[in-house]
Every structure is written in C-alpha cells, then in structure tokens.
Design a protein around this motif. Sequence first.
Motif, PDB file in Angstrom:
ATOM      1  N   ALA A 246      53.191  45.215  52.904  1.00 28.68           N
ATOM      2  CA  ALA A 246      51.726  45.252  53.446  1.00 28.68           C
ATOM      3  C   ALA A 246      51.165  46.452  53.231  1.00 28.68           C
ATOM      4  O   ALA A 246      52.126  47.553  53.255  1.00 28.68           O
ATOM      5  N   ASN A 247      49.911  46.583  53.683  1.00 31.06           N
ATOM      6  CA  ASN A 247      49.431  47.675  53.211  1.00 31.06           C
ATOM      7  C   ASN A 247      49.451  48.720  54.326  1.00 31.06           C
ATOM      8  O   ASN A 247      48.491  49.635  54.465  1.00 31.06           O
TER       9      ASN A 247
ATOM     10  N   THR B 115      43.460  45.273  56.760  1.00 30.86           N
ATOM     11  CA  THR B 115      44.725  45.051  56.582  1.00 30.86           C
ATOM     12  C   THR B 115      44.521  44.022  55.488  1.00 30.86           C
ATOM     13  O   THR B 115      43.866  43.501  55.113  1.00 30.86           O
ATOM     14  N   SER B 116      45.938  44.097  54.986  1.00 31.17           N
ATOM     15  CA  SER B 116      46.177  43.396  53.591  1.00 31.17           C
ATOM     16  C   SER B 116      46.518  41.747  53.997  1.00 31.17           C
ATOM     17  O   SER B 116      46.838  41.097  53.212  1.00 31.17           O
TER      18      SER B 116
ATOM     19  N   LEU C 156      45.161  39.150  52.059  1.00 28.37           N
ATOM     20  CA  LEU C 156      45.140  38.870  50.760  1.00 28.37           C
ATOM     21  C   LEU C 156      47.198  38.615  50.608  1.00 28.37           C
ATOM     22  O   LEU C 156      47.220  37.917  49.717  1.00 28.37           O
ATOM     23  N   ASP C 157      47.777  39.231  51.412  1.00 25.68           N
ATOM     24  CA  ASP C 157      49.231  38.779  51.716  1.00 25.68           C
ATOM     25  C   ASP C 157      49.317  37.133  51.700  1.00 25.68           C
ATOM     26  O   ASP C 157      50.132  36.669  50.991  1.00 25.68           O
TER      27      ASP C 157
ATOM     28  N   TYR D 230      50.301  47.895  47.797  1.00 24.79           N
ATOM     29  CA  TYR D 230      49.046  48.196  47.525  1.00 24.79           C
ATOM     30  C   TYR D 230      49.023  49.663  47.608  1.00 24.79           C
ATOM     31  O   TYR D 230      49.966  50.403  48.273  1.00 24.79           O
TER      32      TYR D 230
ATOM     33  N   THR E 209      45.643  52.257  51.668  1.00 25.32           N
ATOM     34  CA  THR E 209      45.592  51.683  52.834  1.00 25.32           C
ATOM     35  C   THR E 209      44.264  52.051  53.590  1.00 25.32           C
ATOM     36  O   THR E 209      43.784  53.137  53.578  1.00 25.32           O
TER      37      THR E 209
ATOM     38  N   LEU F  49      42.097  47.388  47.907  1.00 21.10           N
ATOM     39  CA  LEU F  49      43.448  47.468  48.361  1.00 21.10           C
ATOM     40  C   LEU F  49      44.437  47.940  47.381  1.00 21.10           C
ATOM     41  O   LEU F  49      45.621  48.436  47.642  1.00 21.10           O
TER      42      LEU F  49
ATOM     43  N   CYS G  34      41.632  42.541  45.889  1.00 20.65           N
ATOM     44  CA  CYS G  34      42.731  43.151  45.127  1.00 20.65           C
ATOM     45  C   CYS G  34      42.214  44.604  44.641  1.00 20.65           C
ATOM     46  O   CYS G  34      43.095  45.627  44.759  1.00 20.65           O
TER      47      CYS G  34
ATOM     48  N   PHE H 121      46.203  46.048  44.624  1.00 24.93           N
ATOM     49  CA  PHE H 121      47.372  45.551  44.741  1.00 24.93           C
ATOM     50  C   PHE H 121      48.163  45.931  43.484  1.00 24.93           C
ATOM     51  O   PHE H 121      47.592  46.039  42.322  1.00 24.93           O
TER      52      PHE H 121
END
Length: 186
Positions: free
Chosen positions: A109-110, A144-145, A148-149, A136, A139, A180, A177, A182
């Motif tokens: 996770a980010n 928060t990611s 996208l997660d 990512y 941060t 963050l 994407c 990705f």
Amino acid sequence: MESDTFIFCLEAVSDAETTTTTEVVKNLEQLAFERGITSIYKTCDTIEGLEESLNALLYDDHNFKNYEIIYLVMQGEGNSICLNEYYYSLEEVAELFEGKMKGKIVHFANAKVLDLNAEEAQYFLDITGARAISGYGTTFNTVTSSALDKAFFGLFEEEDDIIEIVEELHQKQYALCKLLDFRLYY
C-alpha cells in the motif's frame, strides 16, 4: 459468485495485541462483500511477527496456494519497511521468505514508497520466487491507495496476465495511477 482470488493482508501496527478496525479491514470487507474476494487479515508489530504470520499461512493454511496476493500495509521508504521504529531492507525480508512466495504478487500500500532499482527488484523476485512486486512511488498523507488497491485486486478476478492487469488498471484509473505513481516490478 465463487472467487478464485485470495488476498493475505499483513498490516504493521504499533501493538499487535490491540484490536482496532482500520481502514484496511473495512476495505477488505468491502472487497469480500462487493466482489467476493476472500482475504485473511493479520497485524504485526515486529519482524518476528511478520515472519510468524507468513510462516503460519505457508505451513498451516492448506489453501495457501490459492493466495495470489500478499498485501503489505506498512510504513517504510524506498527499499525498506519499518516495524515498530526498526527498518528492514527488502533484501532482509526476501531472505526471510526465500523460495516461499512462488507465483505470488507482493503488493505494498502507499503507506510505504516502493522505490527499487532493477537489481534490488530482481533480487527480491529471485530470492522469494514471487511473480511480481508492486506498490507506489509516492505517498500522500491525505490520499491512501485503498481505492486503487481495490481496483487492482478486483482485476485479478478477470485476468491472470499481470501486464494485462496493470494496463487495464491504468486505463480505468489513469489519474490515480499517475498521482500515486503505481509501480510494478516483475
């Protein structure tokens, strides 16, 4: 809907003995409810706790082969993770799980920036046997990611090819994407 994507999530917390419902737990519950994606969630506060949790999954859970994604939510930077104010390089983590992640996607996770050079990424993949490592490059305290997660994990339901999954993720969630940053190492 029968799911064939399983997620093992390990979140770093300050005290693994304390039970709290984090944003990560809520997102995993939402994934289970909306997409039928099964997950196991555990917390750890030390490197020994990380190793113990993953070993329990490896040796005690007869469904381990079904877990495609190892989702790590922990602080850190670049090539390290932070557990209870101690930093461990991804090389050290790789050596703990030598040969034990065959075919798995290790996703960060980010909360932790994932910034590896080609040699570091290849070392992690070669030692652990993982199929890919993702995360990512930036941060944000305010972003928060998790959205996208969830999108990333959901794509595993329809597709097996990691490159196709990442391309589709970028098509569907391009702005996030890009924001963050990705990253996928395979």
